[in-house]
Design a protein around this motif. Structure first.
Motif, mmCIF file in Angstrom:
data_model
loop_
_atom_site.group_PDB
_atom_site.id
_atom_site.type_symbol
_atom_site.label_atom_id
_atom_site.label_comp_id
_atom_site.label_asym_id
_atom_site.label_seq_id
_atom_site.Cartn_x
_atom_site.Cartn_y
_atom_site.Cartn_z
ATOM 1 N N LYS A 44 37.880 65.312 48.156
ATOM 2 C CA LYS A 44 37.798 66.449 47.620
ATOM 3 C C LYS A 44 36.658 65.895 47.191
ATOM 4 C CE LYS A 44 42.526 67.926 48.153
ATOM 5 N NZ LYS A 44 43.975 68.641 47.449
ATOM 6 N N ILE A 45 36.512 65.080 45.697
ATOM 7 C CA ILE A 45 35.168 65.222 45.182
ATOM 8 C C ILE A 45 34.552 65.309 45.679
ATOM 9 C CG2 ILE A 45 34.328 63.566 42.960
ATOM 10 C CD1 ILE A 45 37.146 62.719 42.768
ATOM 11 N N PHE A 46 34.526 63.613 46.755
ATOM 12 C CA PHE A 46 32.848 64.181 47.034
ATOM 13 C C PHE A 46 32.636 65.577 48.132
ATOM 14 C CE2 PHE A 46 30.436 63.595 51.220
ATOM 15 C CZ PHE A 46 29.318 63.251 51.139
ATOM 16 N N GLU A 47 33.646 66.311 48.193
ATOM 17 C CA GLU A 47 33.320 67.475 49.316
ATOM 18 C C GLU A 47 32.389 68.541 48.291
ATOM 19 O OE1 GLU A 47 31.982 69.253 52.420
ATOM 20 O OE2 GLU A 47 33.376 67.504 52.310
ATOM 21 N N LEU A 48 33.553 68.658 46.660
ATOM 22 C CA LEU A 48 32.998 69.107 46.374
ATOM 23 C C LEU A 48 31.005 69.271 45.377
ATOM 24 C CD1 LEU A 48 35.979 69.679 43.144
ATOM 25 C CD2 LEU A 48 34.664 71.354 44.737
ATOM 26 N N GLU A 49 31.105 67.398 45.281
ATOM 27 C CA GLU A 49 29.490 67.182 45.400
ATOM 28 C C GLU A 49 28.373 68.201 45.952
ATOM 29 O OE1 GLU A 49 30.081 62.877 44.362
ATOM 30 O OE2 GLU A 49 31.485 63.727 42.052
ATOM 31 N N THR A 69 21.341 56.830 54.784
ATOM 32 C CA THR A 69 22.898 56.116 56.234
ATOM 33 C C THR A 69 23.702 55.590 54.853
ATOM 34 O OG1 THR A 69 21.463 53.991 56.269
ATOM 35 C CG2 THR A 69 21.440 55.882 57.476
ATOM 36 N N ASN A 70 23.273 55.557 53.660
ATOM 37 C CA ASN A 70 23.794 54.826 52.321
ATOM 38 C C ASN A 70 25.126 55.823 51.502
ATOM 39 O OD1 ASN A 70 23.128 52.409 52.686
ATOM 40 N ND2 ASN A 70 21.392 52.516 51.863
ATOM 41 N N GLY A 71 24.971 57.145 51.868
ATOM 42 C CA GLY A 71 25.763 58.604 51.118
ATOM 43 C C GLY A 71 24.860 59.410 50.030
ATOM 44 N N PHE A 72 23.785 59.228 50.310
ATOM 45 C CA PHE A 72 23.026 59.967 49.104
ATOM 46 C C PHE A 72 21.930 61.299 50.296
ATOM 47 C CE2 PHE A 72 21.091 55.521 48.632
ATOM 48 C CZ PHE A 72 19.651 56.638 49.035
ATOM 49 N N TRP A 73 21.757 61.747 49.488
ATOM 50 C CA TRP A 73 20.170 62.987 49.630
ATOM 51 C C TRP A 73 18.277 61.975 49.055
ATOM 52 C CZ3 TRP A 73 25.214 64.544 49.350
ATOM 53 C CH2 TRP A 73 25.598 64.647 50.398
ATOM 54 N N TYR A 74 17.484 62.884 48.932
ATOM 55 C CA TYR A 74 16.404 62.111 48.816
ATOM 56 C C TYR A 74 15.166 63.089 49.167
ATOM 57 C CZ TYR A 74 15.451 58.440 52.794
ATOM 58 O OH TYR A 74 14.920 58.123 53.031
ATOM 59 N N TYR A 75 14.239 63.211 48.377
ATOM 60 C CA TYR A 75 13.150 63.875 49.148
ATOM 61 C C TYR A 75 11.748 62.529 48.027
ATOM 62 C CZ TYR A 75 12.536 66.555 44.465
ATOM 63 O OH TYR A 75 12.580 66.460 42.894
ATOM 64 N N TYR A 76 10.832 62.610 48.927
ATOM 65 C CA TYR A 76 9.482 61.938 48.536
ATOM 66 C C TYR A 76 8.569 62.750 47.523
ATOM 67 C CZ TYR A 76 10.595 57.977 51.143
ATOM 68 O OH TYR A 76 10.615 57.193 51.868
ATOM 69 N N ASN A 77 8.567 62.332 46.096
ATOM 70 C CA ASN A 77 8.361 63.296 45.428
ATOM 71 C C ASN A 77 6.519 62.222 45.583
ATOM 72 O OD1 ASN A 77 10.515 62.772 44.044
ATOM 73 N ND2 ASN A 77 9.525 64.421 43.111
ATOM 74 N N LYS A 78 5.829 61.308 46.095
ATOM 75 C CA LYS A 78 4.422 60.970 46.280
ATOM 76 C C LYS A 78 5.111 60.057 47.153
ATOM 77 C CE LYS A 78 1.292 58.100 43.713
ATOM 78 N NZ LYS A 78 0.759 57.588 42.838
ATOM 79 N N LYS A 79 4.775 60.002 48.566
ATOM 80 C CA LYS A 79 4.680 59.135 49.450
ATOM 81 C C LYS A 79 3.849 58.250 49.458
ATOM 82 C CE LYS A 79 6.690 59.668 54.019
ATOM 83 N NZ LYS A 79 8.147 59.836 54.751
ATOM 84 N N ASP A 80 4.316 56.453 50.613
ATOM 85 C CA ASP A 80 2.427 56.368 50.905
ATOM 86 C C ASP A 80 2.922 56.726 52.195
ATOM 87 O OD1 ASP A 80 0.808 54.311 51.550
ATOM 88 O OD2 ASP A 80 1.571 53.181 50.461
ATOM 89 N N THR A 145 12.855 61.507 44.382
ATOM 90 C CA THR A 145 14.011 61.951 43.936
ATOM 91 C C THR A 145 15.614 61.616 44.538
ATOM 92 O OG1 THR A 145 12.994 63.747 42.504
ATOM 93 C CG2 THR A 145 14.927 63.847 42.251
ATOM 94 N N LEU A 146 16.326 61.022 43.925
ATOM 95 C CA LEU A 146 17.639 60.079 44.149
ATOM 96 C C LEU A 146 18.606 61.364 44.174
ATOM 97 C CD1 LEU A 146 17.712 56.617 43.874
ATOM 98 C CD2 LEU A 146 16.980 57.990 45.926
ATOM 99 N N PHE A 147 19.098 62.508 45.267
ATOM 100 C CA PHE A 147 20.735 62.931 44.946
ATOM 101 C C PHE A 147 21.853 61.966 44.918
ATOM 102 C CE2 PHE A 147 18.453 66.567 45.774
ATOM 103 C CZ PHE A 147 17.506 66.892 44.557
ATOM 104 N N LEU A 148 22.623 60.887 43.867
ATOM 105 C CA LEU A 148 23.675 59.967 44.047
ATOM 106 C C LEU A 148 24.846 60.828 43.377
ATOM 107 C CD1 LEU A 148 21.753 57.808 41.578
ATOM 108 C CD2 LEU A 148 22.299 58.244 44.595
ATOM 109 N N PRO A 149 25.971 61.454 45.000
ATOM 110 C CA PRO A 149 27.449 61.231 44.090
ATOM 111 C C PRO A 149 27.827 60.591 43.086
ATOM 112 C CG PRO A 149 26.902 61.136 46.660
ATOM 113 C CD PRO A 149 25.858 60.349 45.934
ATOM 114 N N SER A 150 28.398 60.984 43.326
ATOM 115 C CA SER A 150 29.523 60.120 41.754
ATOM 116 C C SER A 150 29.793 59.117 41.748
ATOM 117 C CB SER A 150 30.825 60.633 40.925
ATOM 118 O OG SER A 150 31.775 61.183 42.139
#
Length: 182
Positions: A44-49, A69-80, A145-150
């Motif tokens: 339930k906590i994961f679903e809310l997050e 694949t490790n359970g978080f979301w991210y996007y590139y601010n600066k990409k090589d 920028t990473l979006f990290l679940p708790s």
């Protein structure tokens, strides 16, 4: 006759005394319901997050969000797009990062944390798992920028006097250098 009786008596005693010990049943029995309840609570906590992250991503469609694949979301601010070198097991990396709440309020600034040195998957440095996993996705000079679940941040424990339990975070992570090992 007495001799035969004594031999028979000792033989019977030897036979009876060879019995293997039996395990005693536990005094207290548990049903495993605590673990089942914990699993349901964490789902339930994961679903809310996850819903919080999806709403945040929808409100900022200009970024290209990637699901790790490790359970978080991210996007590139600066990409090589030229280099192919990413950190691997045993490489020493230098990086910087910050931690903010999902609303953008700073929890720990890049200045407070400072420049970090880390040997990939070998040091016992107290890094949250989301940062350790994020580093392995990056090339030198990139910022993500990473979006990290708790559970990928500070989880159930939080930070004493700073962060409560089960709080999702975002982090801006910059990889400064990689010192590769052979």
């Amino acid at each position: 006759m007495l001799r035969n009786l004594l031999i028979l008596l000792f033989g019977c005693l030897a036979f009876v005394s060879c019995k293997t010990p039996e395990a005693r049943p536990p005094i207290q029995r548990t049903s495993g319901s605590f673990i089942d309840e914990s699993v349901e609570r964490n789902k339930k906590i994961f679903e809310l997050e996850k819903n919080q992250f999806l709403a945040l991503m929808e409100s900022n469609p200009e970024n290209e969000y990637i699901t790790s694949t490790n359970g978080f979301w991210y996007y590139y601010n600066k990409k090589d797009t030229i280099s192919t070198v990413v950190p691997t097991l045993g490489d020493q990396v230098t990086f910087s990062y910050d931690l903010t709440y999902l609303n953008g309020e700073v929890l720990l600034s890049e200045e407070e944390i400072g420049i970090q040195d880390y040997i990939v998957d070998k040091t016992k440095q107290e890094l949250i798992s989301g940062i350790r996993d994020g580093i392995k996705l990056m090339k030198v000079g990139e910022t993500i920028t990473l979006f990290l679940p708790s559970y990928k941040a500070f989880g159930y424990y939080g930070i004493v006097n700073k962060l409560g339990a089960n709080v999702p975070l975002q982090s801006k992570l910059t990889l400064i250098s990689i010192n590769q090992t052979q």
